[in-house]
Design a protein around this motif. Sequence first.
Motif, PDB file in Angstrom:
ATOM      1  N   UNK A  23      26.802  31.884  38.218  1.00 28.70           N
ATOM      2  CA  UNK A  23      28.109  32.133  38.813  1.00 28.70           C
ATOM      3  C   UNK A  23      27.955  33.074  39.993  1.00 28.70           C
ATOM      4  N   UNK A  24      28.987  33.123  40.754  1.00 30.16           N
ATOM      5  CA  UNK A  24      29.031  33.969  41.939  1.00 30.16           C
ATOM      6  C   UNK A  24      30.378  34.674  41.930  1.00 30.16           C
ATOM      7  N   UNK A  25      30.362  35.976  42.001  1.00 24.33           N
ATOM      8  CA  UNK A  25      31.590  36.750  42.076  1.00 24.33           C
ATOM      9  C   UNK A  25      31.919  36.940  43.554  1.00 24.33           C
ATOM     10  N   UNK A  26      33.073  36.441  43.982  1.00 18.43           N
ATOM     11  CA  UNK A  26      33.434  36.445  45.403  1.00 18.43           C
ATOM     12  C   UNK A  26      34.612  37.366  45.662  1.00 18.43           C
ATOM     13  N   UNK A  27      34.550  38.027  46.807  1.00 15.63           N
ATOM     14  CA  UNK A  27      35.594  38.957  47.210  1.00 15.63           C
ATOM     15  C   UNK A  27      36.202  38.499  48.525  1.00 15.63           C
ATOM     16  N   UNK A  28      37.514  38.360  48.561  1.00 15.49           N
ATOM     17  CA  UNK A  28      38.218  38.060  49.811  1.00 15.49           C
ATOM     18  C   UNK A  28      38.315  39.366  50.593  1.00 15.49           C
ATOM     19  N   UNK A  60      26.339  36.073  51.202  1.00 15.28           N
ATOM     20  CA  UNK A  60      25.991  36.256  49.793  1.00 15.28           C
ATOM     21  C   UNK A  60      25.029  37.423  49.656  1.00 15.28           C
ATOM     22  N   UNK A  61      25.197  38.173  48.561  1.00 14.33           N
ATOM     23  CA  UNK A  61      24.340  39.304  48.223  1.00 14.33           C
ATOM     24  C   UNK A  61      23.987  39.192  46.738  1.00 14.33           C
ATOM     25  N   UNK A  62      23.254  40.186  46.246  1.00 18.47           N
ATOM     26  CA  UNK A  62      22.877  40.185  44.822  1.00 18.47           C
ATOM     27  C   UNK A  62      23.026  41.616  44.286  1.00 18.47           C
ATOM     28  N   UNK A  63      23.579  41.739  43.088  1.00 17.78           N
ATOM     29  CA  UNK A  63      23.707  43.068  42.494  1.00 17.78           C
ATOM     30  C   UNK A  63      22.384  43.469  41.837  1.00 17.78           C
ATOM     31  N   UNK A  67      22.893  39.254  39.716  1.00 15.40           N
ATOM     32  CA  UNK A  67      24.055  38.369  39.847  1.00 15.40           C
ATOM     33  C   UNK A  67      24.435  38.233  41.322  1.00 15.40           C
ATOM     34  N   UNK A  68      24.893  37.043  41.685  1.00 20.17           N
ATOM     35  CA  UNK A  68      25.279  36.789  43.070  1.00 20.17           C
ATOM     36  C   UNK A  68      26.682  37.300  43.350  1.00 20.17           C
ATOM     37  N   UNK A  69      26.830  37.940  44.488  1.00 16.28           N
ATOM     38  CA  UNK A  69      28.103  38.454  44.982  1.00 16.28           C
ATOM     39  C   UNK A  69      28.310  37.867  46.355  1.00 16.28           C
ATOM     40  N   UNK A  70      29.542  37.601  46.706  1.00 11.60           N
ATOM     41  CA  UNK A  70      29.786  37.129  48.081  1.00 11.60           C
ATOM     42  C   UNK A  70      31.083  37.711  48.583  1.00 11.60           C
TER      43      UNK A  70
END
Length: 75
Positions: A23-28, A60-63, A67-70
């Motif tokens: 999964x990828x946690x995305x931030x607007x 995209x980044x990674x914590x 985990x993937x963050x975007x």
Amino acid sequence: MLALQNKAAAEFPPKLEDHPGSFELSFAVDDVDGTFKRWKDSGVEMVTEPMDLPFGRYFMARDPEGRYLSAYRFK
């Protein structure tokens, strides 16, 4: 918002495309490039540079646990 993505039509970063169930946690955000710089300057592992995609701007980044963050901004 919960979004499902068509894996066949999506562009994934290297090595992410073979991980079913990930999964990828995305931030607007209002400023994708500014957010990228702040995260990078804070030591966040960046996976991609900011890029323009059909829906808007994104990176995209990674914590620390992998985990993937975007962050994104719709057009």
